[in-house]
Each structure stands twice: as C-alpha cells, then as structure tokens.
Write a protein that holds these residues in place. Structure first.
Motif, PDB file in Angstrom:
ATOM      1  N   MET A  53      -0.866  32.564  46.480  1.00 43.78           N
ATOM      2  CA  MET A  53      -0.328  32.097  45.200  1.00 43.78           C
ATOM      3  C   MET A  53      -0.733  33.086  44.121  1.00 43.78           C
ATOM      4  O   MET A  53      -1.852  33.611  44.143  1.00 43.78           O
ATOM      5  CB  MET A  53      -0.888  30.699  44.879  1.00 43.78           C
ATOM      6  N   ARG A  54       0.175  33.311  43.175  1.00 45.83           N
ATOM      7  CA  ARG A  54      -0.060  34.312  42.142  1.00 45.83           C
ATOM      8  C   ARG A  54       0.033  33.700  40.757  1.00 45.83           C
ATOM      9  O   ARG A  54       0.791  32.755  40.528  1.00 45.83           O
ATOM     10  CB  ARG A  54       0.947  35.457  42.281  1.00 45.83           C
ATOM     11  N   CYS A  55      -0.714  34.295  39.854  1.00 45.33           N
ATOM     12  CA  CYS A  55      -0.764  33.799  38.481  1.00 45.33           C
ATOM     13  C   CYS A  55      -0.800  34.980  37.526  1.00 45.33           C
ATOM     14  O   CYS A  55      -1.568  35.927  37.719  1.00 45.33           O
ATOM     15  CB  CYS A  55      -2.016  32.935  38.290  1.00 45.33           C
ATOM     16  N   ARG A  81     -11.963  29.695  54.111  1.00 42.30           N
ATOM     17  CA  ARG A  81     -10.512  29.842  54.192  1.00 42.30           C
ATOM     18  C   ARG A  81      -9.874  30.244  52.864  1.00 42.30           C
ATOM     19  O   ARG A  81      -8.746  30.695  52.840  1.00 42.30           O
ATOM     20  CB  ARG A  81      -9.898  28.521  54.670  1.00 42.30           C
ATOM     21  N   PHE A  82     -10.541  30.032  51.769  1.00 39.43           N
ATOM     22  CA  PHE A  82      -9.983  30.328  50.452  1.00 39.43           C
ATOM     23  C   PHE A  82     -10.607  31.610  49.893  1.00 39.43           C
ATOM     24  O   PHE A  82     -11.796  31.844  50.068  1.00 39.43           O
ATOM     25  CB  PHE A  82     -10.273  29.195  49.466  1.00 39.43           C
ATOM     26  N   SER A  83      -9.787  32.373  49.194  1.00 37.44           N
ATOM     27  CA  SER A  83     -10.313  33.521  48.459  1.00 37.44           C
ATOM     28  C   SER A  83      -9.517  33.691  47.177  1.00 37.44           C
ATOM     29  O   SER A  83      -8.308  33.441  47.141  1.00 37.44           O
ATOM     30  CB  SER A  83     -10.259  34.795  49.310  1.00 37.44           C
ATOM     31  N   THR A 100      -4.899  36.050  42.029  1.00 36.63           N
ATOM     32  CA  THR A 100      -4.341  35.542  43.276  1.00 36.63           C
ATOM     33  C   THR A 100      -5.289  34.537  43.913  1.00 36.63           C
ATOM     34  O   THR A 100      -6.510  34.630  43.776  1.00 36.63           O
ATOM     35  CB  THR A 100      -4.071  36.671  44.286  1.00 36.63           C
ATOM     36  N   LEU A 101      -4.697  33.579  44.593  1.00 34.32           N
ATOM     37  CA  LEU A 101      -5.448  32.594  45.376  1.00 34.32           C
ATOM     38  C   LEU A 101      -4.829  32.580  46.771  1.00 34.32           C
ATOM     39  O   LEU A 101      -3.634  32.377  46.917  1.00 34.32           O
ATOM     40  CB  LEU A 101      -5.357  31.209  44.746  1.00 34.32           C
ATOM     41  N   LYS A 102      -5.678  32.828  47.746  1.00 35.60           N
ATOM     42  CA  LYS A 102      -5.183  32.957  49.107  1.00 35.60           C
ATOM     43  C   LYS A 102      -5.844  31.914  50.004  1.00 35.60           C
ATOM     44  O   LYS A 102      -7.058  31.660  49.886  1.00 35.60           O
ATOM     45  CB  LYS A 102      -5.485  34.363  49.631  1.00 35.60           C
ATOM     46  N   ILE A 103      -5.067  31.344  50.898  1.00 27.11           N
ATOM     47  CA  ILE A 103      -5.595  30.400  51.885  1.00 27.11           C
ATOM     48  C   ILE A 103      -5.220  30.935  53.266  1.00 27.11           C
ATOM     49  O   ILE A 103      -4.056  31.184  53.560  1.00 27.11           O
ATOM     50  CB  ILE A 103      -4.999  28.986  51.720  1.00 27.11           C
ATOM     51  N   GLN A 104      -6.234  31.137  54.078  1.00 27.57           N
ATOM     52  CA  GLN A 104      -6.011  31.631  55.431  1.00 27.57           C
ATOM     53  C   GLN A 104      -7.137  31.175  56.358  1.00 27.57           C
ATOM     54  O   GLN A 104      -8.278  31.593  56.162  1.00 27.57           O
ATOM     55  CB  GLN A 104      -5.915  33.161  55.435  1.00 27.57           C
ATOM     56  N   PRO A 105      -6.849  30.347  57.352  1.00 28.69           N
ATOM     57  CA  PRO A 105      -5.569  29.704  57.654  1.00 28.69           C
ATOM     58  C   PRO A 105      -5.387  28.416  56.851  1.00 28.69           C
ATOM     59  O   PRO A 105      -6.364  27.756  56.506  1.00 28.69           O
ATOM     60  CB  PRO A 105      -5.721  29.370  59.143  1.00 28.69           C
ATOM     61  N   SER A 106      -4.166  28.063  56.556  1.00 30.86           N
ATOM     62  CA  SER A 106      -3.911  26.842  55.788  1.00 30.86           C
ATOM     63  C   SER A 106      -3.995  25.617  56.704  1.00 30.86           C
ATOM     64  O   SER A 106      -3.768  25.704  57.926  1.00 30.86           O
ATOM     65  CB  SER A 106      -2.529  26.906  55.124  1.00 30.86           C
ATOM     66  N   PRO A 128      -3.280  21.065  56.690  1.00 28.51           N
ATOM     67  CA  PRO A 128      -2.560  19.997  55.971  1.00 28.51           C
ATOM     68  C   PRO A 128      -3.334  19.447  54.770  1.00 28.51           C
ATOM     69  O   PRO A 128      -2.728  19.092  53.755  1.00 28.51           O
ATOM     70  CB  PRO A 128      -2.356  18.936  57.058  1.00 28.51           C
ATOM     71  N   ARG A 129      -4.646  19.395  54.841  1.00 29.55           N
ATOM     72  CA  ARG A 129      -5.436  18.856  53.717  1.00 29.55           C
ATOM     73  C   ARG A 129      -5.413  19.770  52.493  1.00 29.55           C
ATOM     74  O   ARG A 129      -5.892  19.383  51.424  1.00 29.55           O
ATOM     75  CB  ARG A 129      -6.886  18.637  54.138  1.00 29.55           C
ATOM     76  N   ASP A 130      -4.856  20.968  52.644  1.00 31.19           N
ATOM     77  CA  ASP A 130      -4.718  21.868  51.494  1.00 31.19           C
ATOM     78  C   ASP A 130      -3.481  21.528  50.663  1.00 31.19           C
ATOM     79  O   ASP A 130      -3.275  22.109  49.587  1.00 31.19           O
ATOM     80  CB  ASP A 130      -4.614  23.324  51.964  1.00 31.19           C
ATOM     81  N   SER A 131      -2.657  20.627  51.146  1.00 32.56           N
ATOM     82  CA  SER A 131      -1.446  20.237  50.409  1.00 32.56           C
ATOM     83  C   SER A 131      -1.853  19.656  49.053  1.00 32.56           C
ATOM     84  O   SER A 131      -2.628  18.701  48.981  1.00 32.56           O
ATOM     85  CB  SER A 131      -0.636  19.216  51.202  1.00 32.56           C
ATOM     86  N   ALA A 132      -1.312  20.242  48.007  1.00 33.25           N
ATOM     87  CA  ALA A 132      -1.707  19.865  46.638  1.00 33.25           C
ATOM     88  C   ALA A 132      -0.870  20.696  45.670  1.00 33.25           C
ATOM     89  O   ALA A 132      -0.073  21.538  46.076  1.00 33.25           O
ATOM     90  CB  ALA A 132      -3.194  20.147  46.405  1.00 33.25           C
ATOM     91  N   VAL A 133      -1.084  20.457  44.377  1.00 33.68           N
ATOM     92  CA  VAL A 133      -0.530  21.343  43.354  1.00 33.68           C
ATOM     93  C   VAL A 133      -1.670  22.212  42.845  1.00 33.68           C
ATOM     94  O   VAL A 133      -2.727  21.697  42.461  1.00 33.68           O
ATOM     95  CB  VAL A 133       0.106  20.561  42.190  1.00 33.68           C
TER      96      VAL A 133
END
Lengths: 114, 113
Positions: free
Chosen positions: A21-23, A64-66, A76-82, A84-89
């Motif tokens: 994700m980018r900002c 998993r997050f960086s 940037t916010l990166k999730i690897q590996p994603s 289901p509990r990462d589902s959010a806004v």
C-alpha cells in the motif's frame, strides 16, 4: 486543495500473497502515520515516521508487516505474507510539526484477504 | 493502560434535535484531544482542544474539554441528515505534538428526517 493520497483504494488478494500500500503525504508535512481500522478494534496505530525516520512501529506484527519512507513524498506499508485477519481499512495520515497539529487522513485502502 | 471511552456507542435522533457526544479518557501525559467525523471514508478533522473550559465552535458544532474531570463533549445543534456519521475522539500525549492519535471506538450518529 492539498490532500493525502493512497493507492490502491481497494485490494482483494489471497492468503499468502504480498500486499503493498502506498501513501503520498501532503507536501511539506514531515510526519506520516499508518493506522488500521477494523470493526472490532477501531482505529489503531501501526507505525509512524518523522522526517522519514521511523519512530514507532510497535503496533505492527514485525514478522509480516514492514513500513518505509523511501522519500518525503512516498510512504509504503507492505504485508508479506498476508492473512485473512489482515482484512481492514488502512489509513495513512500526515501532519506538520513540531507544534501541535491536526492529522489529515487519506481515503484509505480497503484490504480483503481471502 | 491508557484508554479513551466514548458514549453512547450509537444514537438515533430526528432532524432538528440537539445531541451531546461524550469522550472520557485516562492517559498519561495528556497533550491534546481531537474530534473527527467519519462518514463513509476517511476521518475528517473537526476540533483540537488543549485547554479546559474554552469552547471551540464551528457552525452548529461545538466542543469543550474538562481536564480536571478528564472528559470532552461534542454538541451538535439543529441536527441534519448530513450529520449522520461516526464521531471519533482521539488524544495525543507527550511533550511534542508529533505523536500518534489514540482513538476511542466512536459514536455512530444517525439523524433521520
């Protein structure tokens, strides 16, 4: 009309995939925050940067997050590996210090991990 | 543990009513309290409060902080359907303003015609 921008606005991915994700903060703002919003937990801080330096990332699962700020116009916010509990806004917010300031939020990235 | 508690969790009113939303807090090294309005997308800033007893006002919205009793209220007079949203209370802490927001769970306000 300066505003925080985020991409993508929506992302659907399968469990195990990488998500980035980018900002783009408001020009001139030196502090950038990443928040996550879920129905159960509400809005919670994941990480934040001041003058591109990370100050606190204790809200992120480190395995998993960086989060990074390669330059002043991109976070940037990166999730690897994603999972289901990462589902959010995921919201990015920026502000200008060092005095008290209000934080301006981007439109968010709605992430769904199946 | 620091916390921010908002009440009520949800509220349904008719157009024209006046509503009062509450935010109480227990945090160390309080610096400021902020109110945000969240409709379908990102929270938008309403007020920042740092001093007790000084009312901030914007149109039909107003807010005040009581640092002795550790709470703030957000008032909305002559409510309209466009006021329907989640209202979030958040705090900053520390000696510097550049600190993350600690949010309450929000009050969901529904204004019906």
């Amino acid at each position: 009309d300066a505003r925080v921008t985020q991409t993508p606005r929506h992302k659907v991915t399968e469990m195990g995939q990488e998500v980035t994700m980018r900002c783009q903060p408001i020009l001139g703002h030196n502090t950038v925050f990443w928040y996550r919003q879920t129905m159960m937990q509400g809005l919670e801080l994941l990480a934040y940067f001041r003058n591109r330096a990370p100050l606190d990332d204790s809200g992120m699962p480190k395995d998993r997050f960086s989060a990074e700020m390669p330059d002043a116009t991109l976070a940037t916010l990166k999730i690897q590996p994603s999972e289901p509990r990462d589902s959010a806004v995921y919201f990015c917010a920026s502000g200008q210090g060092p005095a008290l300031f209000e934080q301006y939020f981007g439109p968010g990235t709605r992430l769904t991990v199946t | 543990e620091d916390k921010v508690v908002q009440s009520p969790l949800s509220l349904v009113v008719h157009e024209g009513d006046t509503v009062t939303l509450n935010c109480s807090y227990e945090v160390t090294n309080f610096r400021s309290l902020l109110w945000y309005k969240q409709e379908k997308k990102a929270p938008t800033f309403l007020f920042m409060l740092t001093s007790s007893g000084i009312e901030k006002k914007s149109g039909r919205l107003s807010s005040i902080l009581d640092k002795k009793e550790l709470f703030s209220i957000l008032n909305i007079t002559a409510t309209q359907t466009g006021d329907s949203a989640i209202y979030l209370c958040a705090l900053t802490q520390g000696d510097s303003g550049n600190t993350p927001l600690v949010f309450g769970k929000g009050t969901r306000l529904s204004v019906i015609a």
